[in-house]
Design an enzyme around this catalytic site. Structure first.
Site, PDB file in Angstrom:
ATOM      1  N   ASP A  66       0.792  -1.230   0.000  1.00 39.41           N
ATOM      2  CA  ASP A  66       0.000   0.000   0.000  1.00 39.41           C
ATOM      3  C   ASP A  66       0.828   1.286   0.000  1.00 39.41           C
ATOM      4  O   ASP A  66       0.682   2.126  -0.873  1.00 39.41           O
ATOM      5  CB  ASP A  66      -0.939   0.019   1.215  1.00 39.41           C
ATOM      6  CG  ASP A  66      -1.810  -1.212   1.286  1.00 39.41           C
ATOM      7  OD1 ASP A  66      -1.657  -2.106   0.439  1.00 39.41           O
ATOM      8  OD2 ASP A  66      -2.646  -1.294   2.192  1.00 39.41           O
TER       9      ASP A  66
ATOM     10  N   GLU B 171       0.545  -9.963  11.810  1.00 39.39           N
ATOM     11  CA  GLU B 171       0.547  -9.473  10.430  1.00 39.39           C
ATOM     12  C   GLU B 171       1.945  -9.074   9.975  1.00 39.39           C
ATOM     13  O   GLU B 171       2.341  -9.316   8.835  1.00 39.39           O
ATOM     14  CB  GLU B 171      -0.404  -8.267  10.326  1.00 39.39           C
ATOM     15  CG  GLU B 171      -0.518  -7.672   8.936  1.00 39.39           C
ATOM     16  CD  GLU B 171      -1.457  -6.478   8.905  1.00 39.39           C
ATOM     17  OE1 GLU B 171      -1.859  -6.081   7.800  1.00 39.39           O
ATOM     18  OE2 GLU B 171      -1.791  -5.930   9.981  1.00 39.39           O
TER      19      GLU B 171
END
Length: 801
Positions: free
Chosen positions: A586, A771
């Protein structure tokens, strides 16, 4: 001479030389020339009018043709691919796939099961601690805000059984299930929930478990109550399940032990959607009930009671079809054990109930089979991995298997030809999810990494998952990158991320899996699974062709054989570097000023992989492959890669674009007129200031604080999927002769060891796989549990690349 209509007239002359008019000749009429001029003008006017009419007709035809074409283009985004579906519409039914029909396909809840059907009967578990200080904490959907010390599957085979531990603040719930095939509707299953207090708990907690069953617009339920408040069973019927019965057994102190005192309550009502179940239960709770064990004080506890829907304005009323919803609440002091049985009405030759000692024996068999298959598949013990790390590896795999969901619904999509978003055709998706708490839905680029691991364990499951994804492709060759299907999935997604735009891609990681399947097929062509894979690829191939072509055209770069991600963030005021969500990375820093001149090195590499895989698949199927081979040879030519992406000055392969290094965030100036109160004016923000104009160049940006309130995401953190790719590459080069082989060996061993040790240590310390991991301390961060691609640590441990 008189001239009429451009012709000479013959004159009659008398002897005296005086001309006399001919008898037939009419005398000239005054104004004739003017009339003829007027006629000529009228002819021109008629011509112009006809031309105007013609132009109007042409314009109208063109206008309606343009409308038709725009409408046609607008509909393309929601027009599915015309080739036959890879999976038949009934491929997930109990008749075709009974062993996979029921499963833990609700990853967004702590414990629940459903079928692989569009409108499934769903079952689940909620719970809450009684007599605790503070607010009542009702647990149901996986929420990071619950701050549980840990939860996740310890064992799960993806098919027939699973064992999960959920650690609450002063007690632990162990949830187990086992399935038994029989009948024509997917067979039976049984749950067992065991509660034990933590050794640090000052006294045995009293816990309320709420087992529920709900229909989803089809099917009906009937509650069977005894002793006024105890729900003993629920019977029901649905199109996919036929007749069935769910039995709630009384709690015991443990297997084959005496019963425990419990208080019972139940709720029977209607629900407008599965996303409303938590709210309905919470709204029905009432502190008017008394918990009075034979020995001990009487205390008021909270339980489900009558549910009255809150009043809503007429324009906000939920128009969805209401469905049956029944909750069985049992309140009991730890330790205890409760079993719930689902029995199919079509299973008529059932030998015995899957309960008590029978269930215990069945679970023991399933656990032994799981352990044996895990070692045969990954051979961790043979690699002298420690017992603790082997157990951790089993949990990592099991959490990915237990995180597989079955979703059904419609995406919300938009193209440049749509004024407003449209609903994509209804579809199903069988997929693993990145995180049960934060991302409990399908993501296109995550799924390729997921299936790298799952294909080692369950090749058939991988083929089904890949087929589900490719069956969602539209006629253009686009797949919505984030699948938000159904009410439950939508309830977890912020509105700004709901709409998917058809110019936006995601890394085509499914080619990683297809490349793996092709390799297995080529190395073992006579294996039974190879025949299945070949048939699968043949059905998949038309969709793969369109998918590849979509990337190759819509994501093409400014130069031949270059590529550029579409969909970069257009907000250049608040970001040091506008994001590129579509790349999957991102906020990975790219050119500071987005432009059509950009060339992205990561997409170039994905296309090199994709073209090579397409060539291999075409070769196996006997299809024309020359174009894919040419593309692959071109993209794997290091001279082209260097020409497009090598920076001699930086000595690395880079993106290229309109970039400047002299960008920083500065406090914006807010003018406050003299005498005016400051609080009435906007708060000053950090905004981007460019001190030197950008120019076309290779991008050298590694990391920074990108916005005022947005912590680094991809920048700096340790991501397991990227490290897996790096470790895989180092392993490859460590086996090849060359000047850097020794260096690759050292780096491979060091990086592999560090990744395994750190992920394992954080799992031990925190109870979760994360994550991402901090690049300085190694601490887990981001969403948790994250047993999507972070579970690739199992392949790293197994050295399976």
């Amino acid at each position: 001479m008189a001239r009429t209509m451009g012709r000479h007239r013959k004159r009659n002359v008398t002897g005296d030389g005086v001309p006399h008019p001919r008898k037939e000749e009419k005398p000239s009429v005054p104004g004739r020339k003017e009339k003829k001029k007027k006629t000529s003008t009228m002819d021109i006017g008629k011509f112009l009018i006809n031309v105007s009419i013609g132009l109007c007709v042409f314009s109208l035809v063109w206008f309606f043709y343009a409308l038709y074409m725009r409408s046609s283009l607008a509909r393309r985004v929601v027009t599915l691919h015309p080739s036959p579906r890879v999976l038949d519409t009934n491929s997930t039914s109990a008749g075709v796939s009974p062993e996979r029909f029921w499963g833990s396909y609700r990853p967004q809840v702590y414990f629940g099961m459903k079928t692989r059907s569009p409108r499934s009967v769903v079952t689940g578990l909620m719970w809450m601690r009684q007599f605790s200080d503070g607010d009542v904490s009702l647990r149901h959907t996986c929420e990071q805000s619950d701050r549980l010390p840990g939860y996740g599957w310890l064992m799960h085979d993806g098919l027939s059984f699973g064992v999960q531990e959920i650690h609450d603040r002063d007690f632990t719930l162990t949830t187990e299930f086992a399935k038994r095939m029989g009948g024509s509707h997917g067979g039976d299953w049984t749950w067992r929930v065991t509660a034990k207090q933590h050794s640090s708990a000052p006294y045995p907690p009293v816990v309320s478990l709420m087992f529920y069953v709900a229909t989803d617009t089809q099917g009906s339920l009937r509650a069977h109550v005894e002793d006024r408040t105890r729900l003993s069973s629920v019977t029901g019927t649905s199109e996919e399940l036929g007749n069935f019965k769910i039995t709630f057994r009384r709690p015991t102190a443990g297997e084959a032990a005496s019963g425990k005192y419990a208080s019972y309550n139940y709720l029977q009502t209607l629900s407008p959607g599965l996303d409303k179940l938590t709210d309905i239960v919470r709204s029905s709770l009432n502190p008017r009930f008394v918990f009075s064990p034979p020995s001990g004080e009487k205390r008021v506890y909270i339980a489900v009671d009558t549910y009255n829907p809150p009043p809503q304005p007429q324009q906000q009323k939920d128009s969805r079809i209401e469905s049956d919803f029944i909750v069985h609440q049992v309140t009991v002091q730890t330790p205890f054990q409760i079993e719930v049985l689902f029995e199919s009405g079509s299973f008529r030759d059932r030998p015995n109930q899957l309960a008590g000692l029978v269930l215990t024996e069945e679970l023991a068999v399933r656990k032994a089979v799981f352990d044996d298959k895990f070692e045969r598949t990954f051979r961790l013990q043979a690699k002298r991995v420690t017992p603790g790390q082997v157990k951790f590896g089993k949990a990592a795999l099991s959490n990915m298997l237990g995180g597989i969901g079955y979703f059904f619904g419609q995406s919300i999509v938009q193209s440049a030809y749509n004024e407003h978003p449209l609903l994509y055709p209804e579809g199903a998706l069988f997929t693993a999810v990145p995180s049960r708490s934060f991302f409990p839905r399908g993501f296109l680029w995550d799924e390729g990494f997921h299936q790298l691991l799952l294909s080692k364990w369950d090749p058939q499951g991988t083929r089904e998952a890949v087929a589900h994804w490719l069956d969602l492709i539209n006629v253009e060759g686009w797949i919505p990158r984030e699948q938000i299907l159904g009410d439950e999935a939508r309830s977890k997604v912020p509105s700004e991320f709901m709409v998917q735009r058809n110019e936006n891609a995601n890394p085509p990681t499914l080619f990683l899996v297809l490349d793996k399947l092709v390799g297995q097929l080529e190395s073992h062509p006579d294996a039974p699974s190879s025949r299945d894979t070949l048939a699968f690829l043949r059905k998949l191939y038309p969709r793969l062709q369109t998918w590849f072509e979509w990337y190759n055209t819509t994501q093409a770069g400014p130069l031949p054989n270059s590529y550029r991600w579409r969909g970069r963030d257009t907000d250049t005021n608040l970001f040091l570097n506008p994001k590129t969500l579509t790349s999957g990375l991102d906020d990975y820093p790219r050119a500071s000023h987005p432009s059509t001149d950009e060339r992205h090195v990561d997409l170039y590499c994905w296309m090199a992989l994709a073209s090579g895989t397409m060539a291999s698949v075409a070769r196996l199927l006997g299809e024309p492959r020359q174009e894919y081979e040419r593309t692959h040879l071109t993209l794997t030519d290091n001279r082209l890669l260097s020409e497009l992406h090598w920076s001699e000055h930086l000595r690395v392969f880079c993106d290229y674009g309109n970039h400047t290094h002299t960008v920083q965030l500065q406090q914006e100036k807010v003018f406050v007129p003299p005498g005016q109160p400051r609080h009435q004016f906007p708060v000053a923000r950090l905004v981007r200031a460019v001190r030197k104009a950008p120019r076309l160049q290779f991008v050298n940006a590694l990391g920074y604080r990108n916005t005022e309130h947005d912590a680094p995401y991809w920048r700096g953190a340790i991501w397991i999927n990227i490290n897996y790719l790096a470790i895989r590459a180092l392993h490859h080069y460590s086996t090849k002769e060359g000047p850097y082989r020794d260096m690759a060996i050292v780096l491979y061993q060091e990086l592999r060891t560090n990744i395994i040790n750190n992920v394992y240590k954080q799992y031990q310390d925190t109870g979760y796989i994360w994550e991402q991991y901090n690049d300085s301390t190694g601490r887990g961060q981001g969403s948790h549990p994250f047993t999507g691609w972070s579970a690739l640590v199992v392949l790293i441990m197994a050295e399976e690349y």
